[in-house]
Motif scaffolding. Structure first.
Motif, PDB file in Angstrom:
ATOM      1  N   ARG A  33      28.928  -0.511  -2.112  1.00 24.36           N
ATOM      2  CA  ARG A  33      29.458  -1.407  -1.085  1.00 24.36           C
ATOM      3  C   ARG A  33      29.048  -0.834   0.260  1.00 24.36           C
ATOM      4  N   LEU A  34      28.559  -1.689   1.152  1.00 20.56           N
ATOM      5  CA  LEU A  34      28.063  -1.222   2.442  1.00 20.56           C
ATOM      6  C   LEU A  34      29.187  -1.159   3.472  1.00 20.56           C
ATOM      7  N   SER A  35      29.133  -0.141   4.328  1.00 17.45           N
ATOM      8  CA  SER A  35      30.105   0.021   5.403  1.00 17.45           C
ATOM      9  C   SER A  35      29.688  -0.809   6.613  1.00 17.45           C
ATOM     10  N   ASP A  36      30.497  -0.746   7.678  1.00 15.35           N
ATOM     11  CA  ASP A  36      30.203  -1.520   8.883  1.00 15.35           C
ATOM     12  C   ASP A  36      28.899  -1.097   9.550  1.00 15.35           C
ATOM     13  N   ASP A  37      28.508   0.163   9.353  1.00 17.02           N
ATOM     14  CA  ASP A  37      27.264   0.629   9.964  1.00 17.02           C
ATOM     15  C   ASP A  37      26.078   0.542   9.008  1.00 17.02           C
ATOM     16  N   GLY A  38      26.273  -0.136   7.875  1.00 14.79           N
ATOM     17  CA  GLY A  38      25.190  -0.345   6.931  1.00 14.79           C
ATOM     18  C   GLY A  38      24.952   0.796   5.964  1.00 14.79           C
ATOM     19  N   ARG A  39      25.767   1.825   6.022  1.00 13.79           N
ATOM     20  CA  ARG A  39      25.646   2.939   5.089  1.00 13.79           C
ATOM     21  C   ARG A  39      26.422   2.645   3.815  1.00 13.79           C
ATOM     22  N   GLU A  82      36.907   5.679  -2.079  1.00 14.21           N
ATOM     23  CA  GLU A  82      35.983   5.937  -0.988  1.00 14.21           C
ATOM     24  C   GLU A  82      34.927   6.927  -1.454  1.00 14.21           C
ATOM     25  N   LEU A  83      33.771   6.801  -0.853  1.00 16.42           N
ATOM     26  CA  LEU A  83      32.585   7.517  -1.302  1.00 16.42           C
ATOM     27  C   LEU A  83      32.825   9.006  -1.536  1.00 16.42           C
ATOM     28  N   PRO A  84      32.713   9.485  -2.800  1.00 16.26           N
ATOM     29  CA  PRO A  84      32.815  10.915  -3.066  1.00 16.26           C
ATOM     30  C   PRO A  84      31.446  11.590  -3.102  1.00 16.26           C
ATOM     31  N   TRP A  85      30.450  10.896  -2.565  1.00 18.79           N
ATOM     32  CA  TRP A  85      29.065  11.364  -2.704  1.00 18.79           C
ATOM     33  C   TRP A  85      28.292  11.012  -1.446  1.00 18.79           C
ATOM     34  N   ARG A  86      27.553  11.950  -0.938  1.00 15.03           N
ATOM     35  CA  ARG A  86      26.690  11.691   0.210  1.00 15.03           C
ATOM     36  C   ARG A  86      25.378  11.098  -0.281  1.00 15.03           C
ATOM     37  N   GLY A  87      24.968  10.028   0.353  1.00 13.31           N
ATOM     38  CA  GLY A  87      23.808   9.304  -0.133  1.00 13.31           C
ATOM     39  C   GLY A  87      22.518  10.085  -0.131  1.00 13.31           C
ATOM     40  N   TYR A 137      11.564 -11.746   4.321  1.00 18.50           N
ATOM     41  CA  TYR A 137      12.033 -13.120   4.115  1.00 18.50           C
ATOM     42  C   TYR A 137      13.050 -13.547   5.170  1.00 18.50           C
ATOM     43  N   GLY A 138      13.106 -12.792   6.265  1.00 20.46           N
ATOM     44  CA  GLY A 138      14.019 -13.136   7.350  1.00 20.46           C
ATOM     45  C   GLY A 138      15.482 -12.912   7.009  1.00 20.46           C
ATOM     46  N   LEU A 139      15.744 -12.032   6.059  1.00 19.93           N
ATOM     47  CA  LEU A 139      17.103 -11.735   5.621  1.00 19.93           C
ATOM     48  C   LEU A 139      17.426 -10.271   5.925  1.00 19.93           C
ATOM     49  N   HIS A 140      18.726  -9.959   5.938  1.00 22.14           N
ATOM     50  CA  HIS A 140      19.130  -8.600   6.286  1.00 22.14           C
ATOM     51  C   HIS A 140      20.385  -8.215   5.517  1.00 22.14           C
ATOM     52  N   LEU A 141      20.509  -6.919   5.237  1.00 23.79           N
ATOM     53  CA  LEU A 141      21.743  -6.395   4.665  1.00 23.79           C
ATOM     54  C   LEU A 141      22.859  -6.493   5.698  1.00 23.79           C
ATOM     55  N   ARG A 142      24.085  -6.768   5.209  1.00 20.30           N
ATOM     56  CA  ARG A 142      25.221  -6.939   6.109  1.00 20.30           C
ATOM     57  C   ARG A 142      26.398  -6.078   5.651  1.00 20.30           C
ATOM     58  N   GLY A 196      29.767  -4.761   4.238  1.00 18.65           N
ATOM     59  CA  GLY A 196      30.643  -5.265   3.188  1.00 18.65           C
ATOM     60  C   GLY A 196      29.931  -5.837   1.986  1.00 18.65           C
ATOM     61  N   GLN A 197      28.603  -5.968   2.050  1.00 15.82           N
ATOM     62  CA  GLN A 197      27.897  -6.571   0.927  1.00 15.82           C
ATOM     63  C   GLN A 197      27.914  -5.651  -0.293  1.00 15.82           C
ATOM     64  N   LEU A 198      27.885  -6.296  -1.447  1.00 12.31           N
ATOM     65  CA  LEU A 198      27.803  -5.629  -2.746  1.00 12.31           C
ATOM     66  C   LEU A 198      26.339  -5.567  -3.149  1.00 12.31           C
ATOM     67  N   ILE A 199      25.875  -4.376  -3.521  1.00 18.02           N
ATOM     68  CA  ILE A 199      24.482  -4.205  -3.923  1.00 18.02           C
ATOM     69  C   ILE A 199      24.432  -3.533  -5.288  1.00 18.02           C
TER      70      ILE A 199
END
Length: 250
Positions: A110-116, A159-164, A207-212, A214-217
């Motif tokens: 799940r993405l955070s507000d800053d895209g992380r 909450e994330l127990p792992w650094r990306g 394709y003119g799209l972007h990650l946002r 809160g998105q699920l990936i």
């Protein structure tokens, strides 16, 4: 967008909703579809569904050794995730609602507000495991939205127990009726979850799209697709990240 893409998208959506997906690809003399056109079809289907069904994220697929070997294809590819096709852990899923139902155990983020990456957790991905062409192609896979038909999510995600930027260690496993039927390393796709996100961000930009936020990936899996039957109980476990389960009903 061409008339061909528009008409095929309308047909794809009608087939999907009737429970008979991808009939176009069974036609021996069908027009050739490029990979770019397949993505345009996928996006046009999303536009047709937009009035009642919201896109909540993406899947990255066909990257791990399991699915690449099964399909005979090399990705990555992306698909769209719809809010109406999200299920919670413990759900009972109707076998009859799908065409060739198969499941896949994988890691999602799940993405955070800053895209992380804010959260990482196991999911059960649901598939209509159907290829109608003589041989599977990336065009058919993409136009059929990566054959995704839903996702089973855990009830809660820590909450994330792992650094990306750290390598993932531990095992991802799938149990059917209490028996382990597939397992592999959680970081077993190229670059791990971070590698999948980086590829997806570049691809969407084309394709003119972007990650946002809160998105699920769905970040892909080293495992393969597993066909299931009525009565099966499925559990996917990611070591140190929890588990998710569902039951397949008739």
């Amino acid at each position: 967008m061409t008339d061909f893409v528009r008409s095929l998208a309308a047909r794809q959506l009608a087939d999907y909703r009737s429970g008979n997906p991808g009939t176009f690809f069974a036609e021996p003399r069908r027009p050739q579809l490029s990979l770019d056109e397949a993505y345009r079809v996928q996006d046009e289907v999303a536009a047709l569904r937009a009035s009642t069904e919201r896109v909540v994220g993406y899947k990255v697929g066909c990257t791990g050794p399991g699915t690449r070997a099964q399909f005979g294809l090399d990705g990555p590819i992306r698909g769209l995730l719809y809010e109406t096709e999200l299920h919670t852990s413990g759900s009972e899923l109707s076998y009859q609602a799908y065409d060739g139902l198969a499941i896949e155990g994988e890691l999602a983020v799940r993405l955070s507000d800053d895209g992380r990456i804010a959260q990482v957790f196991p999911v059960i991905e649901l598939h209509n495991y159907v290829f109608r062409g003589e041989l599977p192609t990336l065009q058919e896979l993409v136009a059929n939205n990566g054959i995704n038909v839903g996702v089973v999510l855990p009830l809660t995600a820590a909450e994330l127990p792992w650094r990306g930027d750290e390598p993932l260690i531990g095992c991802l496993s799938v149990q059917i009726n209490g028996i382990c039927v597939d397992q592999g390393p959680m970081g077993g796709v190229p670059g791990g979850p971070v590698g999948s996100l980086r590829w997806l961000a570049r691809h969407l930009n084309d394709y003119g799209l972007h990650l946002r936020p809160g998105q699920l990936i769905l970040t892909g899996t080293p495992l393969g697709l597993i066909r299931v039957r009525p009565g099966d109980h499925v559990q996917v476990t990611a070591e140190d990240f929890g588990a998710v389960e569902a039951t397949i009903a008739a």
